[in-house]
Write a protein that holds these residues in place. Structure first.
Motif, PDB file in Angstrom:
ATOM      1  N   VAL A  97     -23.147   0.422  -3.246  1.00 22.01           N
ATOM      2  CA  VAL A  97     -22.073   1.225  -4.066  1.00 22.01           C
ATOM      3  C   VAL A  97     -20.877   0.714  -4.088  1.00 22.01           C
ATOM      4  CG1 VAL A  97     -21.142   3.674  -4.238  1.00 22.01           C
ATOM      5  CG2 VAL A  97     -23.318   3.158  -4.026  1.00 22.01           C
ATOM      6  N   ARG A  98     -20.985  -0.115  -5.263  1.00 18.05           N
ATOM      7  CA  ARG A  98     -18.949  -0.641  -5.553  1.00 18.05           C
ATOM      8  C   ARG A  98     -17.456   0.462  -6.864  1.00 18.05           C
ATOM      9  NH1 ARG A  98     -18.714  -6.654  -6.060  1.00 18.05           N
ATOM     10  NH2 ARG A  98     -18.294  -5.543  -8.221  1.00 18.05           N
ATOM     11  N   ASP A  99     -16.835   0.324  -4.914  1.00 24.29           N
ATOM     12  CA  ASP A  99     -15.993   1.236  -6.425  1.00 24.29           C
ATOM     13  C   ASP A  99     -15.268   0.580  -7.509  1.00 24.29           C
ATOM     14  OD1 ASP A  99     -13.724   2.539  -7.208  1.00 24.29           O
ATOM     15  OD2 ASP A  99     -12.926   3.371  -5.509  1.00 24.29           O
ATOM     16  N   LEU A 100     -15.457   0.999  -8.639  1.00 20.66           N
ATOM     17  CA  LEU A 100     -14.596  -0.126  -9.956  1.00 20.66           C
ATOM     18  C   LEU A 100     -13.217   0.636  -9.928  1.00 20.66           C
ATOM     19  CD1 LEU A 100     -18.087   0.484 -12.638  1.00 20.66           C
ATOM     20  CD2 LEU A 100     -17.418  -1.399 -11.447  1.00 20.66           C
ATOM     21  N   LEU A 101     -12.911   1.676  -9.830  1.00 21.94           N
ATOM     22  CA  LEU A 101     -12.164   1.665 -10.261  1.00 21.94           C
ATOM     23  C   LEU A 101     -10.598   1.660  -8.328  1.00 21.94           C
ATOM     24  CD1 LEU A 101     -11.954   5.017 -11.592  1.00 21.94           C
ATOM     25  CD2 LEU A 101     -11.439   3.052 -12.730  1.00 21.94           C
ATOM     26  N   SER A 102     -11.140   0.817  -7.377  1.00 19.88           N
ATOM     27  CA  SER A 102     -10.421  -0.003  -6.129  1.00 19.88           C
ATOM     28  C   SER A 102      -9.027  -0.635  -6.362  1.00 19.88           C
ATOM     29  CB  SER A 102     -11.543  -0.732  -5.323  1.00 19.88           C
ATOM     30  OG  SER A 102     -11.660  -1.203  -5.536  1.00 19.88           O
ATOM     31  N   LEU A 103      -8.710   0.050  -5.175  1.00 17.31           N
ATOM     32  CA  LEU A 103      -7.398  -0.343  -5.621  1.00 17.31           C
ATOM     33  C   LEU A 103      -7.017  -2.255  -5.421  1.00 17.31           C
ATOM     34  CD1 LEU A 103      -4.162   2.190  -4.268  1.00 17.31           C
ATOM     35  CD2 LEU A 103      -4.751   1.147  -6.171  1.00 17.31           C
ATOM     36  N   GLY A 104      -7.827  -2.783  -4.182  1.00 16.18           N
ATOM     37  CA  GLY A 104      -8.012  -4.079  -3.680  1.00 16.18           C
ATOM     38  C   GLY A 104      -9.778  -4.415  -4.295  1.00 16.18           C
ATOM     39  N   ALA A 105     -10.596  -5.787  -3.659  1.00 15.24           N
ATOM     40  CA  ALA A 105     -11.924  -5.900  -4.218  1.00 15.24           C
ATOM     41  C   ALA A 105     -12.636  -4.841  -3.714  1.00 15.24           C
ATOM     42  CB  ALA A 105     -11.726  -7.467  -3.676  1.00 15.24           C
ATOM     43  N   PRO A 106     -13.351  -4.556  -5.100  1.00 16.06           N
ATOM     44  CA  PRO A 106     -14.366  -3.596  -4.552  1.00 16.06           C
ATOM     45  C   PRO A 106     -15.216  -3.621  -3.455  1.00 16.06           C
ATOM     46  CG  PRO A 106     -14.348  -4.537  -6.787  1.00 16.06           C
ATOM     47  CD  PRO A 106     -13.467  -5.350  -6.153  1.00 16.06           C
ATOM     48  N   ARG A 107     -14.993  -2.528  -2.254  1.00 14.34           N
ATOM     49  CA  ARG A 107     -16.630  -3.223  -1.398  1.00 14.34           C
ATOM     50  C   ARG A 107     -17.281  -2.410  -1.349  1.00 14.34           C
ATOM     51  NH1 ARG A 107     -14.046  -0.196   3.024  1.00 14.34           N
ATOM     52  NH2 ARG A 107     -12.004   1.230   2.128  1.00 14.34           N
ATOM     53  N   PRO A 108     -18.316  -2.529  -0.591  1.00 11.45           N
ATOM     54  CA  PRO A 108     -19.410  -1.340  -0.512  1.00 11.45           C
ATOM     55  C   PRO A 108     -18.860  -0.457   0.191  1.00 11.45           C
ATOM     56  CG  PRO A 108     -20.347  -4.029   0.801  1.00 11.45           C
ATOM     57  CD  PRO A 108     -18.537  -3.672   0.420  1.00 11.45           C
ATOM     58  N   LEU A 109     -19.620   1.099  -0.442  1.00  7.14           N
ATOM     59  CA  LEU A 109     -19.351   2.675  -0.199  1.00  7.14           C
ATOM     60  C   LEU A 109     -20.467   3.136   0.674  1.00  7.14           C
ATOM     61  CD1 LEU A 109     -16.863   3.454  -2.613  1.00  7.14           C
ATOM     62  CD2 LEU A 109     -15.476   2.044  -0.179  1.00  7.14           C
ATOM     63  N   PRO A 110     -20.336   3.636   2.011  1.00 10.94           N
ATOM     64  CA  PRO A 110     -21.631   4.339   2.021  1.00 10.94           C
ATOM     65  C   PRO A 110     -21.543   5.906   1.075  1.00 10.94           C
ATOM     66  CG  PRO A 110     -20.158   4.762   3.767  1.00 10.94           C
ATOM     67  CD  PRO A 110     -18.915   3.880   2.637  1.00 10.94           C
ATOM     68  N   VAL A 111     -22.968   6.333   1.029  1.00 11.06           N
ATOM     69  CA  VAL A 111     -23.393   7.478   0.264  1.00 11.06           C
ATOM     70  C   VAL A 111     -23.802   8.589   1.992  1.00 11.06           C
ATOM     71  CG1 VAL A 111     -24.876   9.009  -1.344  1.00 11.06           C
ATOM     72  CG2 VAL A 111     -24.850   6.561  -1.532  1.00 11.06           C
ATOM     73  N   ARG A 112     -22.948   9.925   1.894  1.00 11.76           N
ATOM     74  CA  ARG A 112     -23.317  10.360   2.813  1.00 11.76           C
ATOM     75  C   ARG A 112     -24.415  11.778   2.284  1.00 11.76           C
ATOM     76  NH1 ARG A 112     -22.293   7.381   6.720  1.00 11.76           N
ATOM     77  NH2 ARG A 112     -19.823   6.741   7.242  1.00 11.76           N
ATOM     78  N   TRP A 113     -24.159  12.527   2.673  1.00 16.25           N
ATOM     79  CA  TRP A 113     -24.743  14.104   2.787  1.00 16.25           C
ATOM     80  C   TRP A 113     -23.578  14.885   3.737  1.00 16.25           C
ATOM     81  CZ3 TRP A 113     -26.795  18.041   4.333  1.00 16.25           C
ATOM     82  CH2 TRP A 113     -27.906  19.400   3.315  1.00 16.25           C
TER      83      TRP A 113
END
Ligand SMILES: Nc1ncnc2c1ncn2[C@@H]1O[C@H](COP(=O)(O)OP(=O)(O)OP(=O)(O)O)[C@@H](O)[C@H]1O
Length: 524
Positions: A171-187
């Protein structure tokens, strides 16, 4: 002729008559794109034929019997972007999101079948060359409608957006301020699956939202292959979060009503042999195909009555985790299945049609928000307070006021052409179509009429409506039993209007400025 895909609960009937129970089927609209220039150059024939507004006939090349598939709506290659927007009933989803429901629109289909085109229009033809407004996709049209709707609501609304992509199962944030980095999916129990540290940006204007969308689109991974010069290599999810303070609040300190409207542009399934993908492209294709397979597997299991209550493997991919609520939970979901007409694409088209047929038999249980904002007599609500026609109905003179005015030609009077009633529409008298304006005494009376009507009926979520029906189409009004707090809220609303009316008989209605914001209805 063999017919497939017509679910047990006919979607058209369930939309017109109201859901039998709390379960609502996922609605599916099918779009057949026109033949591409390359397909025409190669002399490929069409294997698809739209018969009526809901049936697609497939003619196998060998001359076997035709197979028919039925969906909520079927749109052929001649249908415009505006036709598609209307047929999908996305405004209805927007209304539900404003009332606190969680709504999803997702496109599905083979690579090059027109998913991105349907959601966001064609790619810009060059740096700084804007996409012509008539080619704007479902997303831009919904944004324009929503911002216009919110402007007329008269209740405080906070709008925020997030935009992410799932690329090679990350998952990569297309609105991130810096370069997109992988984000975890939690529940967790309250939120279900969610993306940790995803940037959620508040916006207040159509321009700002369009910029966010452009930023995300420009960062999304795409590549060229033999079937599409600008093929999306990731699944992209743009979510609008809508927080609305109810007017008047039921309890002091009551949290705002929070709805969601999520647009999902799935990457296209592809046969690596057909697209000629190698190296990185092939890795991407494998990842896309795997996640679409996981999605198909969940859909199949959701259909199995034995399995429905048991384990559905949403955890098998990031995509299924993030779509879990839309598919099997409390969301209201619309799928736009996209196909190419070419006979060369028939195997993939049949696979899309079967997938979509299964999807429309999946049901969700849309959950009513904790506190439902009252409808008011403004032109944005479902029923015209003057003629009592549903506002999207051809007979309502205020219908155009609900439409985004930024797209499409306008008449000299300012009403969008598409909003004009057809010539056979009977006259419907109205005294004014100007909003916003001061509330007059007759407005208060109309508001009371509307409130009394609401005590009897309430619009309950279901899937979006079909394309505009014939002139005798009836409004979709359902019983309000599924909405907790509704009776109490409407009781309060009626009391409030009653006392305002009593005051209004002895003195003119108070001016906007003199009212306490927490005690007034939204101005119209
Ligand atoms: N309804 C349409 N009318 C005109 N052109 C279309 C239509 N649908 C798609 N196209 C064109 O077809 C090509 C492929 O469309 P698009 O990129 O939307 O496909 P896709 O399904 O999103 O593909 P992928 O899965 O590879 O990203 C584009 O050049 C697009 O402009």
């Amino acid at each position: 002729m063999e017919e497939r895909g017509s679910p047990d609960g006919d979607p058209a009937r369930s939309l017109e008559q109201g859901p039998e129970g709390p379960e609502t089927p996922i609605q599916v609209v099918l779009r057949v794109r026109p033949m591409s220039a390359a397909e025409l150059r190669r002399g490929e024939q069409s294997a698809l034929h739209c018969s009526g507004t809901r049936t697609l006939q497939v003619s196998p090349p060998g001359g076997g019997p035709d197979v028919a598939f039925r969906f909520g709506a079927v749109l052929d290659g001649a249908r415009t972007q505006e036709d598609v927007f209307r047929a999908c009933g996305v405004r209805r989803l927007g209304e539900l999101a404003l009332r606190g429901f969680s709504c999803t629109v997702f496109t599905f289909g083979q690579t090059g079948s027109g998913k991105t085109y349907t959601l966001t229009g064609p790619p810009p033809q060059g740096e700084g060359v804007p996409v012509p407004p008539n080619l704007a996709g479902i997303m831009q049209r919904t944004f324009a409608w929503l911002l216009d709707r919110v402007r007329h609501l008269g209740a405080p609304v906070t709008l925020r957006a997030s935009y992410l992509e799932i690329y090679n199962e990350q998952v990569r944030d297309l609105l991130s301020l810096g370069a997109p980095r992988p984000l975890p999916v939690r529940w967790n129990k309250t939120q279900g699956f969610y993306v940790e540290q995803l940037r959620v940006v508040e916006f207040g204007s159509l321009g700002a939202l369009m910029e966010l969308m452009q930023m995300g689109l420009s960062r999304r991974r795409s590549s060229a292959h033999s079937l599409n010069q600008a093929s999306s290599r990731s699944h992209a999810l743009l979510t609008l979060y809508i927080s609305r303070q109810t007017m008047p609040p039921v309890d002091p300190g009551e949290p705002p009503v929070g709805g969601k409207l999520c647009f999902v542009d799935l990457a296209g399934s592809e046969k690596v042999a057909a697209t000629g993908s190698r190296g990185e492209l092939m890795l991407e294709a494998n990842s896309i195909n795997r996640s679409l397979l996981a999605l198909g597997h969940c859909i199949s299991l959701l259909l199995d009555p034995q399995r429905k209550q048991s384990h559905i493997p949403f955890r098998d991919s990031k995509l299924t985790k993030l779509l879990a609520d839309s598919l099997g939970g409390h969301g209201v979901t619309l799928m736009v299945a996209c196909v190419s007409p070419s006979v060369q694409c028939l195997p993939e088209t049949l696979s899309t049609l079967r997938y979509a047929s299964r999807a429309q038999r999946v049901t969700t249980r849309p959950q009513a928000p904790k506190a439902l904002p009252p409808l008011c007599s403004c032109p944005c609500c479902h029923l015209c307070p003057l003629c009592r026609a549903p506002l999207t109905h051809w007979a309502c003179p205020h219908r155009g006021l609900q439409l985004p005015q930024v797209f499409g030609p306008k008449t000299p009077g300012g009403l969008a052409l598409s909003a004009q009633p057809p010539p056979w529409a009977p006259p419907c008298n109205s005294d004014s179509a100007e909003f916003p304006r001061e509330r007059s005494h007759s407005d208060w009376t109309r508001t009371r009429v509307l409130a009394e009507m609401l005590m009897r009926e309430e619009v309950v979520p279901s899937a979006p409506p079909l394309p505009m029906g014939p002139p005798d189409a009836s409004p979709v009004l359902r019983g309000g039993a599924a909405v907790p707090n509704l009776a109490r809220r409407l009781e309060a609303l009626r009391d409030q209007i009653g006392s305002s009316l009593r005051r209004g008989r002895s003195q003119p209605p108070p001016s906007e400025g003199a009212r306490s914001p927490s005690r007034v209805l939204p101005p119209c």
